[in-house]
Motif scaffolding. Structure first.
Motif, PDB file in Angstrom:
ATOM      1  N   LEU A  45       1.035  -1.269  -0.197  1.00 32.55           N
ATOM      2  CA  LEU A  45      -0.261   0.083   0.103  1.00 32.55           C
ATOM      3  C   LEU A  45       0.738   1.345  -0.127  1.00 32.55           C
ATOM      4  O   LEU A  45       0.669   2.275  -0.762  1.00 32.55           O
ATOM      5  N   LEU A  46       1.899   1.447   0.773  1.00 32.86           N
ATOM      6  CA  LEU A  46       2.742   2.417   0.711  1.00 32.86           C
ATOM      7  C   LEU A  46       3.466   2.729  -0.511  1.00 32.86           C
ATOM      8  O   LEU A  46       3.840   3.642  -1.008  1.00 32.86           O
ATOM      9  N   ASN A  49       0.768   4.012  -2.975  1.00 30.04           N
ATOM     10  CA  ASN A  49       0.634   5.472  -2.425  1.00 30.04           C
ATOM     11  C   ASN A  49       1.680   6.615  -3.075  1.00 30.04           C
ATOM     12  O   ASN A  49       1.467   7.574  -3.430  1.00 30.04           O
ATOM     13  N   ARG A 113      -8.744   2.123  -6.575  1.00 29.27           N
ATOM     14  CA  ARG A 113      -7.997   2.867  -5.252  1.00 29.27           C
ATOM     15  C   ARG A 113      -7.354   3.925  -5.921  1.00 29.27           C
ATOM     16  O   ARG A 113      -7.358   5.049  -5.187  1.00 29.27           O
ATOM     17  N   GLU A 114      -6.564   3.856  -6.897  1.00 31.76           N
ATOM     18  CA  GLU A 114      -5.695   4.845  -7.512  1.00 31.76           C
ATOM     19  C   GLU A 114      -6.846   6.013  -8.316  1.00 31.76           C
ATOM     20  O   GLU A 114      -6.664   7.225  -8.010  1.00 31.76           O
ATOM     21  N   GLY A 117      -8.596   7.776  -5.541  1.00 32.46           N
ATOM     22  CA  GLY A 117      -7.574   8.590  -4.761  1.00 32.46           C
ATOM     23  C   GLY A 117      -7.332   9.916  -5.452  1.00 32.46           C
ATOM     24  O   GLY A 117      -6.774  10.979  -4.944  1.00 32.46           O
ATOM     25  N   SER A 122      -8.265  10.181   1.508  1.00 25.22           N
ATOM     26  CA  SER A 122      -7.649   8.731   1.926  1.00 25.22           C
ATOM     27  C   SER A 122      -8.786   8.045   2.554  1.00 25.22           C
ATOM     28  O   SER A 122      -8.741   6.656   2.000  1.00 25.22           O
ATOM     29  N   ARG A 125     -10.890   6.768  -0.607  1.00 24.28           N
ATOM     30  CA  ARG A 125      -9.961   5.911  -1.190  1.00 24.28           C
ATOM     31  C   ARG A 125      -9.874   4.533  -0.579  1.00 24.28           C
ATOM     32  O   ARG A 125      -9.950   3.600  -1.583  1.00 24.28           O
ATOM     33  N   GLU A 179      -5.003  -0.305   5.545  1.00 26.54           N
ATOM     34  CA  GLU A 179      -5.072   0.970   5.114  1.00 26.54           C
ATOM     35  C   GLU A 179      -4.936   1.912   6.199  1.00 26.54           C
ATOM     36  O   GLU A 179      -4.179   2.784   6.159  1.00 26.54           O
ATOM     37  N   THR A 183      -1.896   4.514   6.332  1.00 18.25           N
ATOM     38  CA  THR A 183      -2.182   6.153   6.185  1.00 18.25           C
ATOM     39  C   THR A 183      -1.396   6.592   7.568  1.00 18.25           C
ATOM     40  O   THR A 183      -0.785   7.734   7.383  1.00 18.25           O
ATOM     41  N   GLU A 186       2.075   7.100   6.539  1.00 22.68           N
ATOM     42  CA  GLU A 186       2.429   8.343   5.916  1.00 22.68           C
ATOM     43  C   GLU A 186       2.419   9.536   6.498  1.00 22.68           C
ATOM     44  O   GLU A 186       2.949  10.505   6.013  1.00 22.68           O
TER      45      GLU A 186
END
Length: 821
Positions: A45-46, A49, A113-114, A117, A122, A125, A179, A183, A186
């Motif tokens: 996921l990172l 992102n 998701r992309e 987003g 978030s 998303r 997720e 998040t 991040e």
């Protein structure tokens, strides 16, 4: 970008995907590592992102699908390779190449998701990606029925929520917690408040799921107080495998002879040592068609099996074949002593490409390419059959054969048909060298017991046979390759229908609806951006002016209608399918809902008025009186603390006292602006009035006079499905569209139509009420957290509700009719 930077990005991508794959492998293979599911996707996921292009996201998702298959299903490739003769390396390589098809939910998740987003924050998303994952798995069949949520099976507490949303609901939980953690990582540079919100949301999801699990476990572990009939079911695991090799070595008849003699001996032990009431043998234990023999030897063996059952006086359920004009089936036969064949269940989901080829692929060249492909046909769905002991004790059971138990809908259909237990039959001999496959199969099968709260006895050829209770706990299981007899106690007890039984496997469909809502919201935003904004306030307002006693009466009537509707919702929830079950419900609907609403409407209509400014006065015009209040004497507008019979307001005069009567008015802010422009010395709103006046104003702005008209929504529109259902009923019950008229006269015909119309009107009103509760909950949250966007959100929710009501319901009905056919 330099070559060094490009190479560094590629290595970063591979490391992130590889780390997620390692965590997923541990999550799937080791029971003690179930908690790793909540962090397994975080590295990937990172990576997503940090990826900016849709092409790179697609590439990462394809690689992740291959890594997912390698981490979790490498054993499957090896097992298939040995079974087909292709070899483990070739089959595993083919499996990896097919990974984007086998695990397409990963690609759908990443792309949705992309795309979402890029337009939304978030949280939206994350919800959209998770919705895409479960929607894909719901609508695109998967060979093994696998989903991420199955990995939480070792957690006795968390897995209990599967009776609400199935394994798909647990998949949602796993995705959203991943997720939340990603998040938080991040946002780590933004301070505790920024990353703490994400972690708090993830923790709340886990805590809520665990809390529900604790409550359900406590309820299910309470000893039953009834004296339900109980049967002892003995499962015979003979551990005889590789029939093809045995046929080559011994001959076909000798193999059947060996298999039957072994099962006879173990069955006699079960009756003698375990006092068994019922015998259960595994899938295809009798490898020929029972009841329709191909030879005299086959007929003799059929008679021999029945003679054994008659001699021991115990019913037998065993795996065999069945035949008819359409072909041959993998089946389970139910034999009773002295009565013969009670019934046969045909396996609904034969294994693709090995047991069955679909009609479009069943070609000579395909069979030459796949020489191992079988010719079995799929059965026609769930069937519930009784197990009866010699003394009359009886338990209704749902048989599931091998791959059947990875399909949630089959177990749900069986529960709806009145099953009191599940009996699973499987030939997992191809897992002999890969016990991880047998363990995963057992875990997936156990979810059927959690979703339906039906206990399960599961017999296999050579492991893992097991006894599973209604919490999904494997009370006892055999080992792979072990010859054993396992005895379970199964009672004739009807569990309360779970949400899964009532609604079906609904999570994936809800995910699809959520994504449609996102698409609709995006389209609506684009249209709204081009639409001219009309900000003019009306000069004349329509309102109902009510004194305190009349307001109390109207409010009480609407509360009565709401309680009546809630009672009907609860009453209908007790019957599977949320259907009108009796004429008394319609009478209750008329008396406790429609009548109070009509009387409340009449009261409000009787005190209807127009409100306007005339010079320095606020003028209230009613049919028989005209009231003028000096604008200069009005100092405040206060929202009703209790918004009944609707949202309303009270004028506060210069004396500090409220005016004697209140207004049912849907544009309080517009009236406030009009009074201010006329010179009223209004003070600032209190916090409560500010929020409730905003709510009323947003609701008024979002209302469509035509589409939201009560007569259209609950009168005319329900007539359309009512006419279709009534027409079908007339053909079924009376042989033609006017059969009831010709038989019993026009009064009976119109009376029947009125009943169908009333039932659909009630159903649509309940659906609209549920939508309204959901919409106002989100609306109130929007006013609290994003007041500037609350009007936009309320308008979008209104259009979502209209789509669900006017489009979603007919689409659902058409889908139900299509599925039934």
């Amino acid at each position: 970008m330099s070559k060094e930077q490009s190479a560094g990005k590629r290595w970063h991508r591979l490391i992130a995907i590889g780390l997620s794959a390692v965590l997923l492998a541990l999550y799937a293979r080791y029971e003690a590592a179930w908690f790793l599911g909540f962090i397994a996707l975080v590295p990937w996921l990172l990576l997503l992102n940090a990826t900016k292009s849709l092409r790179s996201v697609a590439l990462s998702s394809v690689l992740m699908s291959a890594a997912f298959v390698a981490a979790i299903f490498a054993w499957f490739g090896a097992a298939i390779g040995n079974f087909t003769g292709v070899g483990p390396v070739g089959a595993t390589a083919a499996l990896l190449l097919l990974a984007p098809l086998m695990q397409g939910q990963i690609i759908a998740f990443a792309l949705v998701r992309e795309l979402v987003g890029r337009r939304y924050e978030s949280l939206v998303r994350a919800l959209s990606g998770a919705a895409a994952w479960v929607a894909y798995e719901s609508f695109v069949p998967k060979l093994l029925g696998d989903t991420l949520g199955h990995g939480l099976f070792p957690s006795e507490t968390l897995r209990q929520s599967a009776d609400l949303g199935g394994a798909a609901g647990l998949t949602l939980l796993v995705l959203l917690v991943n997720e939340a953690i990603a998040t938080a990582i991040e946002r780590r540079q933004l301070g505790p408040r920024a990353w703490g919100k994400a972690l708090a949301l993830g923790a709340a999801l886990l805590a809520g799921t665990a809390g529900y699990g604790v409550l359900r476990l406590n309820a299910l572990q309470t000893p039953p107080t009834d004296n339900a009939a109980t049967l002892r079911i003995a499962m015979v695991q003979a551990s005889i495998t590789d029939y093809e090799r045995l046929r080559r070595d011994m001959g076909a008849y000798a193999v059947v002879r060996h298999v039957l003699d072994t099962h006879y001996a173990l069955s006699m032990s079960a009756i003698r040592d375990h006092d068994a009431d019922v015998l259960l043998w595994s899938e295809t234990v009798y490898p020929t068609s029972f009841g329709s023999p191909r030879s005299e030897d086959g007929a003799a063996l059929d008679r021999e099996i029945q003679a054994f059952v008659d001699t021991v006086g115990v019913p037998l359920v065993f795996g065999t074949y069945d035949r008819d004009d359409q072909g041959e089936y993998n089946a389970a036969a139910f034999l009773e002593p002295g009565k013969g064949l009670l019934g046969t269940y045909r396996k609904t989901h034969p294994f693709p490409l090995t047991e069955h080829l679909p009609a479009w692929a069943d070609k000579p060249w395909v069979r030459r390419l796949l020489p191992w492909a079988g010719t079995w046909q799929p059965g026609n769905g769930a069937r519930v059959l009784p197990l009866r002991a010699a003394d009359g004790r009886e338990v209704n059971v749902l048989p599931l054969i091998c791959l059947d138990d990875v399909h949630t809908d089959l177990a749900i259909d069986g529960a709806r048909l009145g099953a009191q237990a599940i009996i699973g039959m499987s030939n997992d001999s191809w897992f002999t060298d890969y016990p991880i496959g047998a363990r995963l199969h057992l875990a997936v099968a156990a979810f059927r017991s959690i979703e339906t709260r039906l206990p399960q006895v599961r017999v296999t050829t050579n492991g893992l046979s097991a006894i599973i209770d209604d919490t999904g706990k494997v009370q006892v299981a055999t080992e792979m390759g072990q010859q054993a007899v396992l005895t379970a106690f199964v009672s004739a007890r009807d569990p309360a229908p779970t949400l899964m039984v009532r609604w079906g496997d609904w999570v994936g469909r809800a995910g699809a609806l959520f994504l449609l809502g996102i698409v609709a919201l995006t389209a609506w935003r684009r249209i709204s951006a081009r639409r001219p904004v009309h900000s003019e306030d009306p000069a004349v307002f329509e309102a109902a002016v009510l004194s305190a006693p009349w307001r109390a009466i109207a409010a009480a009537l609407r509360v009565c209608a709401g309680l009546g509707l809630a009672h009907l919702a609860f009453d209908m929830s007790q019957s599977i399918g949320w259907q009108v079950a009796s004429l008394s419900q319609l009478w209750w609907f008329a008396a406790s809902v429609l009548a109070p609403l009509c009387i409340a409407w009449a009261i409000e209509h009787a005190f209807k008025a127009t409100v306007s400014i005339n010079g320095s006065d606020l003028v209230i015009d009613q049919r028989r009186q005209r009231i003028e209040i000096a604008v200069a004497s009005i100092t405040a507008i206060r929202a009703w603390r209790l918004p009944l019979p609707h949202s309303g307001l009270q004028l506060v005069l210069a004396s500090g006292k409220p005016w004697a009567q209140g207004f049912v008015l849907n544009r309080p802010r517009a009236l406030q602006r009009l009074l201010t422009a006329a010179g009223a010395p209004l003070v600032n709103e209190d916090a409560f009035s500010a929020k409730w006046n905003t709510l009323a104003e947003n609701n008024a702005a979002a209302r469509s006079p035509r589409l939201d008209n009560a007569l259209l929504k609950f009168g005319l529109f329900p007539l359309l499905p009512a006419l279709a259902a009534f027409h079908l009923h007339q053909f079924i019950a009376f042989g033609g569209p006017f059969g009831e008229w010709l038989t019993y006269g026009p009064a009976a015909w119109f009376g029947g139509l009125a009943i169908w119309w009333g039932a659909w009107s009630l159903g649509m009103m309940l659906f609209a009420a549920g939508l309204r509760v959901l919409i106002e909950t989100i609306h109130i949250a929007a006013i609290a957290f994003t007041p500037a966007k609350s009007a936009e959100i309320r308008d979008a929710l209104a259009w979502f509700a209209r789509l669900a009501f006017y489009v979603g319901v007919p689409a659902w009905l058409a889908l139900r009719l299509f599925s039934a056919n």
